[in-house]
Design a protein around this motif. Structure first.
Motif, short mmCIF file in Angstrom:
data_model
loop_
_atom_site.label_atom_id
_atom_site.label_comp_id
_atom_site.label_asym_id
_atom_site.label_seq_id
_atom_site.Cartn_x
_atom_site.Cartn_y
_atom_site.Cartn_z
N PRO A 1 0.34 -1.05 -0.23
CA PRO A 1 0.02 -0.11 -0.11
C PRO A 1 1.08 0.73 0.22
N LYS A 2 0.06 2.89 -0.67
CA LYS A 2 1.20 3.43 -0.71
C LYS A 2 0.63 4.54 0.09
N TRP A 3 1.25 5.80 -0.28
CA TRP A 3 0.54 7.23 0.88
C TRP A 3 1.15 8.37 0.11
N VAL A 4 0.44 9.06 0.16
CA VAL A 4 0.35 11.04 -0.01
C VAL A 4 1.11 11.75 0.83
N ILE A 5 1.76 12.64 0.52
CA ILE A 5 2.26 14.00 1.29
C ILE A 5 2.02 14.72 0.02
N SER A 6 1.30 16.18 0.44
CA SER A 6 1.82 16.43 -0.33
C SER A 6 1.94 17.92 0.36
N MET A 7 3.99 18.17 -0.69
CA MET A 7 4.77 19.48 0.22
C MET A 7 4.19 20.64 -0.34
N GLY A 8 3.88 21.61 0.52
CA GLY A 8 4.49 23.14 -0.02
C GLY A 8 2.54 23.57 -0.52
N SER A 9 2.64 24.44 -1.02
CA SER A 9 1.13 25.50 -1.19
C SER A 9 1.04 24.72 -2.98
N CYS A 10 2.01 24.50 -3.49
CA CYS A 10 2.11 24.71 -5.11
C CYS A 10 1.32 23.05 -5.00
N SER A 11 1.95 21.99 -4.83
CA SER A 11 2.01 20.90 -4.78
C SER A 11 -0.58 20.95 -3.68
N ASN A 12 -0.39 21.77 -2.79
CA ASN A 12 -1.50 21.80 -2.51
C ASN A 12 -2.24 21.94 -2.89
N SER A 13 -1.92 23.91 -3.42
CA SER A 13 -3.25 24.10 -4.20
C SER A 13 -3.00 24.70 -5.84
#
Lengths: 131, 824
Positions: free
Chosen positions: B92-104
């Motif tokens: 199984p895999k997980w994702v972290i979105s790091m930083g404003s660009c990746s967030n939105s």
């Protein structure tokens, strides 16, 4: 038929038995590991997942074609001389017991390989040939 | 009944054991998109030591990873790659979105950027920040571990049906499950702030017109400039004219048909030879306000017209497009600009002659102009898009093109499936290279690769391990920073400049403010000048340390990486003490700085300069006589001085070929002429020479820092010319005039007079310049970023063809590439 003197041979019956037990245990262990990995592991098959990884890009062309690999020759030669090492090291462990006969046989083996090495060398097999 | 409870007890214990094991053995993938990745990498080094939390080693392949940290801007061109990498990861895999660009999308609401990675892959944890500090990533990781603990994996593992593990959130859909509006949902009818500034909208109603400013700076031409002008005007009588006034360099207007002759003359025949093509770009003049006026479109708004700052005779002077060539003479340390107007005639596509036969480096520049403006170049070997993907429609830098991603159709999961990067075979065919032979194998190295130092795609035609030919595909990191420059106010653009080279921070602000200060003729107090130099040199050290560590890592030496980041953190501490920022200082202001130096800055700087040379010696001992390092660098990736000059290479890469060309010495700015330092050079032009030059540069930077700290002038930190600067708070509260300036300059922004200027400084990677064109408004009319990387990386095929594939990694490492200054 003369009876074999006690101590002239190793008690190989018992030895083979333990070897068999060991082999069976090892195979059972490996089989259980393979089974557990296959059964417990999460699998989601998808075309993307089974595609070769190439830096995130869809690879071009097939990987199965005749392709010059200069390193391949070196690797094969290494393999030969690596096996030689395996023989020589085991021989070293029983050097005294083998006596002169063992020494002669080993020398012949090494000379034979050396001749092979010189032949490879002369043929240019050790040169890094760029295609 | 009893049985079910038993089973549940067993399963819940199993859950606990499995989750405990999983949360402390996450395997993050080595995957970085932009700035954020630098902070992510810092989180793995000794100070932050992510290993404490059980996510120790970055895995270079998705097959070995179960945690995707999307660190940085998700570009539309790279999004299909992100999706593929995610799908190729282990379960199984997980994702972290790091930083404003990746967030939105963050501050990059621009045509080339996906407004949040959650539109294409599911996300577990969002880490805010631009960029988030390494501690923030640690926090994100801990949050993910907590999330892992809430999962019920054992039912899935034992095939009992039900249960949960990995990321199970859905991919979001704009309009249905997510709003792209940065203000949140419910504002659909209200235009985004600053919309009136967007290009393409007619701006005769701008209140900037009511503001008076002196006219743009008029430089005094030197005798040498005037004699060149005479030489050109005599030779090309009637076809080339000198512009009477200029803010920064001698400028010629040349007729479309004669541009090539003039350029060839300047390169080969003029008394002072202009050997280097610094830059080649274009301006879409269609939204020039005096042009619109002349077309009679504005007659209705006569009341504003009455105060319009344009006189009648200025109107209608502009062609449809202007192509701008900028040349440099190494011998005379002077620049010259050639402008040539192009008009669309009867609906035919606009085009002009290619100059690729004069400068080979023009190849990419012309492709870029074609891509972003749609101007053709006849005689170009392979004119096609370079930054935007092949499927793109329209030319983003045209004035009628929408700038914001939120004005376009949202980028969806289906797009990421469909819009694949070009096949390697197609790229090589388009580049008009010989088709790959039967024995040649096309291999993509990048865009996702540990050693390309960013989203660079090299397509190598390999025969054995030899590189027979090499093609580059760039544009995976195109953040539309030039388009953004046309909508941000002059001050608001400063944060974007840092991000144009996220390892060099203030050095880029330095180039930008220099350009703006040149147009508007703004004086900078001595103290501010000295602090700018201090910051630029600190960032040079920090950049070169990262380079040293990663370069050594590329050629197989793990050790230096662990050490250089220790010193880098010390430097970032000082930068943080002074500016409050780490990667992106955002500290320079037009006319000075954002604040004065804080207490204790001197001791921090002195402590650094006291130990640094010794430490550097130590790091060098790890490498300089290491036989493997020498074998991997000496004689590898050579480029001759002639080639380097011809291709526009700058910075340490040029100096490693033997030319002591450094803007700090040759065209001193900001008081560099007061400091004693040498310009290190080497002669070989190979990887080892580039290594020597950069290491020596660090020594010289320390010398400069020592001198700046010793002789820091006292006085103001920002100019008192408050027409252009953000006033000091104390003064702002004292008199109404300053208060008004403050109000204007922080709300709609100040006005810069009609004019243009190029401002460049020597950043760690070479000459980074901004060519700003003002139409007398609160934001730039055209913001051209001349990144050193664009020119430098274009020589990679030259250096790497014929070398082995392992050497390619050495070469990329030695060139110190960074993608945002290549793709911008």
């Amino acid at each position: 038929m003369r009876p074999v003197a006690v101590g002239a041979m190793s008690p190989f019956h018992a030895g083979v038995f333990s070897l068999v037990v060991f082999t069976v245990l090892a195979m059972l262990f490996i089989a259980s590991q393979l089974f557990l990995a296959a059964w417990l592991g999460e699998k989601k098959k998808s075309p993307e997942k089974s595609r070769p990884y190439e830096c995130g890009i869809i690879p071009t062309g097939s990987a199965r074609f005749r392709y010059p690999v200069p390193f391949y020759l070196v690797a094969i030669f290494f393999l030969i001389f690596d096996v030689e090492g395996a023989f020589i090291l085991t021989w070293a462990a029983v050097y005294r017991e083998m006596g002169f006969a063992g020494y002669a046989q080993m020398s012949f083996f090494i000379v034979l390989l050396l001749a092979g090495l010189f032949y490879i060398w002369k043929q240019g097999g050790l040169d890094w040939k760029e295609p | 009944m009893e049985r079910a409870v038993e089973a549940n007890r067993f399963l819940s214990i199993a859950d606990r054991v499995i989750n405990w094991s999983r949360k402390y053995s996450l395997w993050p993938m080595f995957f970085g998109l932009s700035c954020c990745f630098v902070e992510e990498a810092a989180a793995f080094t000794s100070r932050y030591d992510l290993a404490r939390f059980g996510a120790e080693v970055l895995r270079p392949s998705p097959r070995q990873a179960d945690l995707l940290i999307v660190s940085g801007t998700v570009f539309k061109k790279i999004a299909p790659v992100v999706l593929r990498l995610y799908e190729q990861m282990a379960e199984p895999k997980w994702v972290i979105s790091m930083g404003s660009c990746s967030n939105s999308g963050g501050m990059y609401d621009v045509y080339s950027v996906v407004q949040g990675v959650d539109q294409i892959i599911p996300v577990d944890v969002y880490v805010p920040g631009c960029p988030p500090r390494p501690e923030a990533l640690l926090e994100g990781l801990v949050m993910l571990q907590e999330k892992v603990c809430t999962e019920r994996p054992s039912r899935k593992i034992f095939h009992l049906g039900g249960g949960s593990q990995g990321t199970e959130r859905p991919v979001l859909e704009v309009g249905a499950t997510k709003s792209e509006d940065p203000r949140g949902p419910g504002y659909e009818g209200v235009p985004i702030r600053g919309t009136s500034l967007l290009p393409g909208r007619l701006q005769w109603g701008s209140r900037s017109d009511i503001m008076w400013t002196p006219s743009a700076r008029r430089m005094e031409f030197s005798d040498a400039d005037l004699s060149l002008a005479a030489e050109v005007e005599e030779r090309f009588a009637g076809r080339a004219r000198r512009e009477l006034h200029s803010s920064d360099m001698l400028t010629f207007e040349v007729d479309r048909g004669s541009v090539k002759d003039v350029l060839r003359f300047l390169k080969n025949e003029a008394k002072t030879k202009y050997k280097r093509l610094d830059d080649l770009t274009a301006i879409d003049e269609s939204a020039r306000r005096n042009r619109i006026w002349s077309e009679g479109m504005a007659e209705a708004t006569s009341d504003v017209g009455a105060v319009c700052s344009f006189s009648k005779k200025e109107r209608g002077r502009y062609p449809d497009f202007t192509v701008v060539y900028q040349l440099l003479s190494f011998d005379a340390a002077r620049r010259v600009r050639i402008k040539s107007g192009l008009d669309a005639e009867g609906g035919a596509p606009v085009s002009t002659a290619s100059v690729t036969d004069i400068w080979p480096s023009a190849n990419w520049y012309e492709r870029e102009v074609f891509d972003l403006f749609g101007i053709g170049f006849t005689g170009h070997p392979s004119l096609r898009r370079i930054l935007m993907p092949e499927w793109w429609e329209g030319h983003p830098l045209r004035k009628d093109y929408p700038g914001r991603a939120t004005e376009m159709a949202p980028y969806t999961f289906e797009d990421a499936r469909k819009r694949q990067p070009l096949d390697a075979l197609v790229v090589t065919a388009l580049d008009a290279k010989a088709p790959a032979g039967e024995k040649e194998f096309l291999l993509n190295i990048g865009p996702h690769h540990v050693s390309t130092h960013g989203l660079l795609r090299c397509i190598a035609a390999l025969s054995g391990e030899k590189i027979k030919s090499l093609d580059l595909e760039i544009g995976y990191h195109h953040r539309g920073t030039e388009k953004i420059g046309e909508r941000q106010s002059w001050h608001q653009y400063i944060p974007y400049t840092d991000r144009n080279d996220y390892l060099a921070g203030s050095s880029l602000e330095f180039s930008y403010v220099t350009a703006v200060e040149t147009v508007a003729d703004i004086g900078v107090p001595e103290r501010a000048q000295a602090v700018r130099v201090l910051l630029a040199e600190l960032y040079r050290l920090s950049n070169h340390l990262v380079w040293l560590g990663t370069f050594a890592h590329d050629v197989g030496a793990m050790g230096p990486n662990f050490y250089t980041f220790v010193e880098r953190e010390r430097i970032l501490d000082i930068i943080e003490l002074i500016t409050g920022g780490r990667l992106h200082a955002e500290f320079l202001r037009i006319g000075g700085l954002a604040a004065d130096l804080p207490d204790g800055w001197k001791k921090a700087v002195d402590d650094l300069t006291a130990i640094f040379p010794r430490r550097l010696l130590e790091y060098e001992k790890l490498l300089r006589r290491n036989p493997i390092f020498l074998a991997r660098t000496k004689g590898i990736g050579k480029i001759s001085l002639e080639d380097a000059m011809d291709w526009g290479v700058s910075g340490p890469n040029l100096r490693a070929c033997g030319l002591a060309w450094d803007l700090r010495k040759k065209m001193p700015y900001s008081g560099y002429d007061h400091y004693e330092f040498e310009v290190p050079t080497a002669t070989e032009g190979d990887c080892y020479a580039r290594y020597l030059v950069r290491v020596e540069e660090m020594r010289q930077s320390v010398r400069i820092i020592e001198q700046v700290a010793r002789n820091m002038p006292s006085g103001r930190y920002v100019t008192d010319d408050y027409r252009y600067a953000i006033p000091r708070r104390g003064e702002m509260l004292q008199d109404i005039e300053t208060l008004i300036h403050h109000f204007i300059n922080v709300t709609r922004g100040m006005k810069i007079p009609v004019g243009e200027a190029y401002g460049a400084t020597e950043v760690p990677r070479g000459e980074h310049g901004y060519y700003v064109v003002s139409d007398g408004l609160g934001s730039a009319y055209r913001m051209r970023v001349r990144g050193p990387g664009f020119a430098n990386i274009q020589t990679l095929p030259l250096m790497a063809t014929g070398e082995s594939i392992a050497d390619l990694i050495s070469i990329i490492g030695s060139m110190d590439v960074i993608l945002p200054d290549i793709d911008r």
